[in-house]
Design a protein around this motif. Structure first.
Motif, PDB file in Angstrom:
ATOM      1  N   PRO A  97       0.786  -1.234   0.000  1.00  0.00           N
ATOM      2  CA  PRO A  97       0.000   0.000   0.000  1.00  0.00           C
ATOM      3  C   PRO A  97       0.818   1.285   0.000  1.00  0.00           C
ATOM      4  CG  PRO A  97      -0.993  -1.580   1.476  1.00  0.00           C
ATOM      5  CD  PRO A  97       0.334  -2.155   1.064  1.00  0.00           C
ATOM      6  N   ALA A  98       1.971   1.298   0.650  1.00  0.00           N
ATOM      7  CA  ALA A  98       2.792   2.511   0.646  1.00  0.00           C
ATOM      8  C   ALA A  98       3.268   2.824  -0.768  1.00  0.00           C
ATOM      9  CB  ALA A  98       3.972   2.350   1.595  1.00  0.00           C
ATOM     10  N   ALA A  99       3.736   1.788  -1.481  1.00  0.00           N
ATOM     11  CA  ALA A  99       4.174   1.987  -2.864  1.00  0.00           C
ATOM     12  C   ALA A  99       2.987   2.323  -3.755  1.00  0.00           C
ATOM     13  CB  ALA A  99       4.884   0.733  -3.361  1.00  0.00           C
ATOM     14  N   ALA A 100       1.843   1.721  -3.478  1.00  0.00           N
ATOM     15  CA  ALA A 100       0.645   2.007  -4.269  1.00  0.00           C
ATOM     16  C   ALA A 100       0.240   3.466  -4.125  1.00  0.00           C
ATOM     17  CB  ALA A 100      -0.494   1.087  -3.847  1.00  0.00           C
ATOM     18  N   ALA A 101       0.250   3.968  -2.901  1.00  0.00           N
ATOM     19  CA  ALA A 101      -0.109   5.370  -2.669  1.00  0.00           C
ATOM     20  C   ALA A 101       0.883   6.297  -3.368  1.00  0.00           C
ATOM     21  CB  ALA A 101      -0.147   5.658  -1.172  1.00  0.00           C
ATOM     22  N   LYS A 102       2.159   5.956  -3.349  1.00  0.00           N
ATOM     23  CA  LYS A 102       3.176   6.764  -4.026  1.00  0.00           C
ATOM     24  C   LYS A 102       2.920   6.791  -5.528  1.00  0.00           C
ATOM     25  CE  LYS A 102       8.204   7.162  -4.565  1.00  0.00           C
ATOM     26  NZ  LYS A 102       9.521   6.553  -4.193  1.00  0.00           N
ATOM     27  N   GLU A 103       2.549   5.642  -6.093  1.00  0.00           N
ATOM     28  CA  GLU A 103       2.265   5.570  -7.528  1.00  0.00           C
ATOM     29  C   GLU A 103       1.018   6.369  -7.885  1.00  0.00           C
ATOM     30  OE1 GLU A 103       2.834   4.084 -11.564  1.00  0.00           O
ATOM     31  OE2 GLU A 103       4.091   4.609  -9.837  1.00  0.00           O
ATOM     32  N   ILE A 104       0.012   6.325  -7.031  1.00  0.00           N
ATOM     33  CA  ILE A 104      -1.200   7.115  -7.263  1.00  0.00           C
ATOM     34  C   ILE A 104      -0.854   8.594  -7.328  1.00  0.00           C
ATOM     35  CG2 ILE A 104      -3.394   7.842  -6.250  1.00  0.00           C
ATOM     36  CD1 ILE A 104      -3.569   4.946  -5.085  1.00  0.00           C
ATOM     37  N   ARG A 105      -0.036   9.050  -6.406  1.00  0.00           N
ATOM     38  CA  ARG A 105       0.321  10.471  -6.381  1.00  0.00           C
ATOM     39  C   ARG A 105       1.275  10.827  -7.522  1.00  0.00           C
ATOM     40  NH1 ARG A 105       0.172   9.175  -0.571  1.00  0.00           N
ATOM     41  NH2 ARG A 105      -1.673  10.228   0.293  1.00  0.00           N
ATOM     42  N   ARG A 106       2.016   9.844  -8.022  1.00  0.00           N
ATOM     43  CA  ARG A 106       2.942  10.105  -9.128  1.00  0.00           C
ATOM     44  C   ARG A 106       2.205  10.346 -10.439  1.00  0.00           C
ATOM     45  NH1 ARG A 106       5.641   7.732 -13.467  1.00  0.00           N
ATOM     46  NH2 ARG A 106       4.311   5.883 -13.340  1.00  0.00           N
ATOM     47  N   ILE A 107       1.218   9.528 -10.739  1.00  0.00           N
ATOM     48  CA  ILE A 107       0.603   9.593 -12.067  1.00  0.00           C
ATOM     49  C   ILE A 107      -0.895   9.846 -12.030  1.00  0.00           C
ATOM     50  CG2 ILE A 107       0.011   7.153 -12.380  1.00  0.00           C
ATOM     51  CD1 ILE A 107       1.278   7.347 -15.176  1.00  0.00           C
ATOM     52  N   GLY A 108      -1.482   9.828 -10.838  1.00  0.00           N
ATOM     53  CA  GLY A 108      -2.933   9.917 -10.735  1.00  0.00           C
ATOM     54  C   GLY A 108      -3.519  11.257 -11.125  1.00  0.00           C
ATOM     55  N   GLU A 109      -2.692  12.283 -11.221  1.00  0.00           N
ATOM     56  CA  GLU A 109      -3.195  13.592 -11.634  1.00  0.00           C
ATOM     57  C   GLU A 109      -3.226  13.761 -13.153  1.00  0.00           C
ATOM     58  OE1 GLU A 109      -2.471  16.831  -8.258  1.00  0.00           O
ATOM     59  OE2 GLU A 109      -0.584  16.059  -9.089  1.00  0.00           O
ATOM     60  N   HIS A 110      -2.757  12.765 -13.875  1.00  0.00           N
ATOM     61  CA  HIS A 110      -2.838  12.852 -15.340  1.00  0.00           C
ATOM     62  C   HIS A 110      -4.304  12.992 -15.743  1.00  0.00           C
ATOM     63  CE1 HIS A 110      -2.761  11.701 -19.577  1.00  0.00           C
ATOM     64  NE2 HIS A 110      -1.452  11.901 -19.556  1.00  0.00           N
ATOM     65  N   PRO A 111      -4.643  13.929 -16.622  1.00  0.00           N
ATOM     66  CA  PRO A 111      -6.057  14.201 -16.906  1.00  0.00           C
ATOM     67  C   PRO A 111      -6.822  13.047 -17.522  1.00  0.00           C
ATOM     68  CG  PRO A 111      -4.603  15.358 -18.448  1.00  0.00           C
ATOM     69  CD  PRO A 111      -3.736  14.833 -17.360  1.00  0.00           C
ATOM     70  N   ASP A 112      -6.134  12.094 -18.129  1.00  0.00           N
ATOM     71  CA  ASP A 112      -6.822  10.957 -18.744  1.00  0.00           C
ATOM     72  C   ASP A 112      -6.788   9.703 -17.889  1.00  0.00           C
ATOM     73  OD1 ASP A 112      -7.637  12.305 -21.088  1.00  0.00           O
ATOM     74  OD2 ASP A 112      -5.598  12.140 -21.884  1.00  0.00           O
ATOM     75  N   ILE A 113      -6.188   9.781 -16.703  1.00  0.00           N
ATOM     76  CA  ILE A 113      -6.297   8.701 -15.717  1.00  0.00           C
ATOM     77  C   ILE A 113      -7.525   8.988 -14.872  1.00  0.00           C
ATOM     78  CG2 ILE A 113      -5.267   7.642 -13.673  1.00  0.00           C
ATOM     79  CD1 ILE A 113      -3.810   6.790 -16.155  1.00  0.00           C
TER      80      ILE A 113
END
Length: 365
Positions: A133-149
């Motif tokens: 989950p820690a790595a998952a949360a980091k990945e969400i914050r890394r790419i989750g703001e992309h407008p098409d995600i």
């Protein structure tokens, strides 16, 4: 209805993301070349998983060619948006979390470059490693703001139920970025997930496939009873390809037991069914088809389908649903909510996409 609102949103379209090697650190490339995901599927489908008529004209696996997917599926049925779900679910069940995290990051970057840049009609579900989950949360914050995600996707098979505190960092990051969290079946019994049923392993593919909704029932029960939606009140959880007809039974049973056992879940402030209707979304495929169509309409009323149910085709799989063939005779208002309205609200797709062939911001007739 506004003439520029989406008319059809497909919430489960399967793709082969593509060549991830350029996105993968060198230390993992040899392992990926020789082993791939490295987790075998034990159940054999005698009719294969994907349809043979969905093979792209230029060759390759079904779901591997963005242009062919548009022409063969989206243009054929007038689909405004497709929510793309890739082929890396099993990585959450890999025993090596570092390898899984590296491959997932590569998959997400490849998804953006090779699919989401092709057409504004494509919207993506990003992968995370739910076992870390820690790595998952980091990945969400890394790419989750992309407008098409527009969504986070995880395997429905797990080592622990999804309501447990172990997973809460994922939900915290998802809520912060306004992304729903979805689960998808297909990995039950794979890797570190354990047996597909509480009583062990089914014998054959059909038996395994039939019983998949029980896992969804367990996760939704856990999410509600563990208080996930009190802790994360803006979180939406999407149960993809898990069926529909079981939900009334689950809500009735949970509400009944809550009335007597609420002291064991003092954080809950509402009936379990109220949390489910507010925070859980289901997708239609594989839609249950009773002999009497009125029985399905009764189920729709029981689950407030105008708020909880979203169309999905499951293209290009063997049991995918044709949007022109389902929900015939259904009230037009309810049908529009299922086919587009609820998904448009959830994924922020209020307007039809603009692309070659559109007229005044809407699709040409």
């Amino acid at each position: 209805m506004d003439n520029n609102e989406p008319l059809l949103i497909d919430t489960d379209v399967h793709i082969q993301v593509g060549n991830i090697m350029p996105y993968l650190p060198k230390v993992w490339q040899s392992q990926w070349k020789t082993h791939g995901i490295g987790l075998g599927y034990m159940y054999h489908s005698p009719i294969r998983v994907s349809r043979s008529d969905a093979v792209p004209e230029r060759g390759g696996a079904p779901g591997s060619d963005p242009d062919f997917l548009i022409s063969d599926h989206m243009d054929r049925y007038g689909i405004d948006y497709a929510i793309l779900n890739g082929n890396a679910l099993a990585l959450s069940l890999h025993p090596d979390p570092d390898y899984a995290n590296a491959i997932i990051t590569a998959f997400n970057d490849c998804l953006v470059d090779t699919w989401l840049k092709v057409s504004p009609r494509f919207k993506g579900s990003m992968f995370v490693n739910a076992s870390d989950p820690a790595a998952a949360a980091k990945e969400i914050r890394r790419i989750g703001e992309h407008p098409d995600i527009v969504q986070i996707i995880m395997a429905s098979a797990t080592r622990m139920l999804y309501g447990q505190r172990f997973y809460h960092p994922i939900y915290e990051a998802a809520e912060q970025l306004g992304l729903p969290v979805a689960i998808h079946p297909g990995t039950e019994g794979v890797g570190v997930s354990g047996a597909p049923t509480p009583s062990g392993y089914p014998t054959r593919y059909m038996e395994w496939h039939n019983i998949l909704p029980t896992n969804y029932m367990a996760h939704i029960n856990s999410l509600v009873c563990e208080g996930v939606f009190e802790k994360f009140p803006r979180l939406t959880f999407v149960a993809i390809e898990g069926g529909v007809a079981w939900l009334p039974h689950l809500m009735w049973r949970m509400d009944k037991n809550y009335k007597a056992l609420r002291d064991s879940t003092p954080w809950l402030k509402r009936l379990p069914s109220e949390y489910i209707k507010a925070h859980i979304r289901l997708t239609t495929q594989p839609i249950e088809e009773p002999d009497d169509p009125n029985h399905f309409l009764q189920i729709c009323r029981m689950i407030d389908a105008e708020k909880t149910l979203m169309f999905s085709s499951d293209y290009p799989h063997w049991d995918n649903d044709n949007p022109n063939m389902i929900f015939r005779g259904m009230d037009k208002g309810l049908k529009h909510r299922i086919m587009a309205g609820t998904a448009a609200d959830l994924y922020g797709l209020a307007r039809r996409p603009i692309y070659p062939g559109t007229v005044s911001g809407g699709m040409s007739e």
